[in-house]
Scaffold this motif. Structure first.
Motif, PDB file in Angstrom:
ATOM      1  N   UNK A 133      55.300   3.223 -21.759  1.00 30.97           N
ATOM      2  CA  UNK A 133      55.721   4.041 -20.611  1.00 30.97           C
ATOM      3  C   UNK A 133      56.251   5.374 -21.107  1.00 30.97           C
ATOM      4  N   UNK A 134      56.148   6.373 -20.241  1.00 33.05           N
ATOM      5  CA  UNK A 134      56.618   7.710 -20.621  1.00 33.05           C
ATOM      6  C   UNK A 134      58.122   7.813 -20.693  1.00 33.05           C
ATOM      7  N   UNK A 135      58.805   6.974 -19.927  1.00 30.00           N
ATOM      8  CA  UNK A 135      60.253   6.899 -20.099  1.00 30.00           C
ATOM      9  C   UNK A 135      60.729   5.498 -19.759  1.00 30.00           C
ATOM     10  N   UNK A 136      61.911   5.163 -20.269  1.00 35.74           N
ATOM     11  CA  UNK A 136      62.455   3.841 -20.016  1.00 35.74           C
ATOM     12  C   UNK A 136      63.075   3.829 -18.623  1.00 35.74           C
ATOM     13  N   UNK A 137      63.161   2.653 -18.063  1.00 40.95           N
ATOM     14  CA  UNK A 137      63.724   2.517 -16.719  1.00 40.95           C
ATOM     15  C   UNK A 137      65.244   2.653 -16.753  1.00 40.95           C
ATOM     16  N   UNK A 138      65.794   3.090 -15.613  1.00 40.15           N
ATOM     17  CA  UNK A 138      67.257   3.175 -15.499  1.00 40.15           C
ATOM     18  C   UNK A 138      67.899   1.801 -15.362  1.00 40.15           C
ATOM     19  N   UNK A 139      67.118   0.828 -14.931  1.00 42.38           N
ATOM     20  CA  UNK A 139      67.710  -0.465 -14.598  1.00 42.38           C
ATOM     21  C   UNK A 139      67.471  -1.533 -15.668  1.00 42.38           C
ATOM     22  N   UNK A 140      66.842  -1.150 -16.771  1.00 46.22           N
ATOM     23  CA  UNK A 140      66.564  -2.151 -17.790  1.00 46.22           C
ATOM     24  C   UNK A 140      67.193  -1.718 -19.101  1.00 46.22           C
ATOM     25  N   UNK A 141      67.905  -2.628 -19.756  1.00 47.82           N
ATOM     26  CA  UNK A 141      68.483  -2.270 -21.045  1.00 47.82           C
ATOM     27  C   UNK A 141      67.401  -2.261 -22.128  1.00 47.82           C
ATOM     28  N   UNK A 142      67.571  -1.420 -23.127  1.00 47.69           N
ATOM     29  CA  UNK A 142      66.670  -1.413 -24.284  1.00 47.69           C
ATOM     30  C   UNK A 142      66.956  -2.664 -25.110  1.00 47.69           C
ATOM     31  N   UNK A 164      61.045 -13.384 -16.848  1.00 46.04           N
ATOM     32  CA  UNK A 164      61.300 -12.783 -15.552  1.00 46.04           C
ATOM     33  C   UNK A 164      62.237 -11.590 -15.600  1.00 46.04           C
ATOM     34  N   UNK A 165      62.916 -11.407 -16.733  1.00 47.88           N
ATOM     35  CA  UNK A 165      63.835 -10.278 -16.850  1.00 47.88           C
ATOM     36  C   UNK A 165      63.130  -9.180 -17.661  1.00 47.88           C
ATOM     37  N   UNK A 166      63.015  -7.996 -17.062  1.00 44.65           N
ATOM     38  CA  UNK A 166      62.289  -6.925 -17.730  1.00 44.65           C
ATOM     39  C   UNK A 166      63.106  -6.348 -18.880  1.00 44.65           C
ATOM     40  N   UNK A 167      62.422  -5.933 -19.907  1.00 41.66           N
ATOM     41  CA  UNK A 167      63.092  -5.324 -21.044  1.00 41.66           C
ATOM     42  C   UNK A 167      62.270  -4.163 -21.574  1.00 41.66           C
ATOM     43  N   UNK A 168      62.933  -3.057 -21.862  1.00 44.58           N
ATOM     44  CA  UNK A 168      62.283  -1.923 -22.496  1.00 44.58           C
ATOM     45  C   UNK A 168      62.703  -1.898 -23.963  1.00 44.58           C
ATOM     46  N   UNK A 169      61.827  -1.379 -24.808  1.00 43.68           N
ATOM     47  CA  UNK A 169      62.218  -1.096 -26.192  1.00 43.68           C
ATOM     48  C   UNK A 169      61.928   0.378 -26.435  1.00 43.68           C
ATOM     49  N   UNK A 170      62.982   1.143 -26.698  1.00 43.83           N
ATOM     50  CA  UNK A 170      62.810   2.571 -26.957  1.00 43.83           C
ATOM     51  C   UNK A 170      62.025   2.786 -28.252  1.00 43.83           C
ATOM     52  N   UNK A 171      61.017   3.602 -28.197  1.00 45.61           N
ATOM     53  CA  UNK A 171      60.292   3.996 -29.404  1.00 45.61           C
ATOM     54  C   UNK A 171      61.258   4.696 -30.376  1.00 45.61           C
ATOM     55  N   UNK A 172      62.180   5.494 -29.821  1.00 45.04           N
ATOM     56  CA  UNK A 172      63.168   6.206 -30.655  1.00 45.04           C
ATOM     57  C   UNK A 172      64.022   5.228 -31.462  1.00 45.04           C
ATOM     58  N   UNK A 173      64.379   4.109 -30.871  1.00 45.66           N
ATOM     59  CA  UNK A 173      65.201   3.122 -31.577  1.00 45.66           C
ATOM     60  C   UNK A 173      64.446   2.516 -32.752  1.00 45.66           C
ATOM     61  N   UNK A 174      63.186   2.244 -32.532  1.00 46.36           N
ATOM     62  CA  UNK A 174      62.397   1.648 -33.611  1.00 46.36           C
ATOM     63  C   UNK A 174      62.189   2.636 -34.744  1.00 46.36           C
ATOM     64  N   UNK A 175      61.972   3.896 -34.371  1.00 43.46           N
ATOM     65  CA  UNK A 175      61.764   4.896 -35.411  1.00 43.46           C
ATOM     66  C   UNK A 175      63.035   5.077 -36.235  1.00 43.46           C
TER      67      UNK A 175
END
Ligand SMILES: [Zn+2]
Ligand SMILES: [Zn+2]
Ligand SMILES: [Zn+2]
Length: 258
Positions: A133-142, A164-175
């Protein structure tokens, strides 16, 4: 590994026109094209006291490209972002872009490191889908930093579901995480694709912050392993190593152990 074999063994590049650049593998390096860290295959010319190195994606960058996240917008390859260069950041990872970039003049100016631009749109791992995704969601923790606001939210993330619980992983965090191990390896000039990998314990520590129900701990453990593998793939691509995309999944030292 097929992708490695598909790369030409030698190239000439306008950035170092007097010398042939040879495809090689080994020590971690700084790419003289995009100025970002690298690990894995590279194109190089050895000057003795130093070498000229390019990520394979930087060396073989196309003149123009479209990116699936940006629809019809056309990106143009440039050896430097347009001025003011010192203010330019990569819209994928959020870090400085000082050298080779894909640039689009629309939307206030978009810039992508060539390696970031080659991140896969979706990764399928153990029947779970991770979507870029182009940006992470406001409602999901990385899944790595546990944050759902802050600067990193505005850059690319992979989205998936944990029971059932959505999760984002920031590309910046992995880098950022991978850069620490890269730095140690670069200073010692010790080599190997293993450097830029994530250990399961690293992942586990970072996922402590995930606000999931502790009763589902066993499910979380499994998810940690999956994220570890996915993170290795993403990190490999960011550091210019498409080969590790396969190695991270299948390799004996890969994240599927234990
Ligand atoms: Zn590069
Ligand atoms: Zn980037
Ligand atoms: Zn994060």
């Amino acid at each position: 590994m097929k992708q490695f074999e598909d790369l030409p063994a030698k190239i000439t590049h306008p950035a170092d026109p007097a010398h042939e650049l040879n495809l090689t593998d080994g020590v971690p390096f700084v790419c003289d094209g995009c100025k970002e860290p690298g690990c894995g295959p590279r194109y190089t010319h050895d000057y003795g006291s130093h070498s000229f190195d390019l990520h394979t994606c930087c060396a073989l960058a196309k003149g123009t490209m479209r990116h699936p996240l940006f629809g019809d917008l056309a990106f143009e390859f440039r050896t430097k972002p347009p001025p003011p260069v010192d203010d330019t950041i990569c819209d994928a990872c959020g870090e400085a872009a000082r050298g080779f970039v894909y640039h689009c003049s629309k939307k206030g100016g978009l810039d992508l490191h060539p390696c970031c631009a080659s991140l896969p749109e979706r990764i399928l791992q153990d029947s779970r889908v991770f979507e870029l995704r182009r940006e992470a969601s406001r409602s999901r923790p990385c899944g790595m930093c546990g944050e759902q606001s802050g600067r990193r939210r505005r850059f690319w993330a992979y989205r998936s579901n944990l029971d059932g619980e959505a999760m984002d992983i920031h590309v910046a965090c992995m880098k950022e995480m991978a850069r620490l191990s890269w730095q140690a390896a670069y200073q010692n000039r010790v080599g190997g694709g293993q450097i830029v990998q994530v250990s399961v314990s690293d992942m586990d520590r970072m996922l402590q912050s995930f606000p999931g129900n502790r009763a589902r701990r066993s499910g979380l453990d499994k998810f940690v392993k999956i994220i570890g593998t996915v993170a290795s793939i993403i990190i490999a691509v960011i550091f210019g190593n498409p080969v590790a995309m396969m190695a991270a999944i299948a390799g004996p030292g890969g994240l599927l152990r234990g």
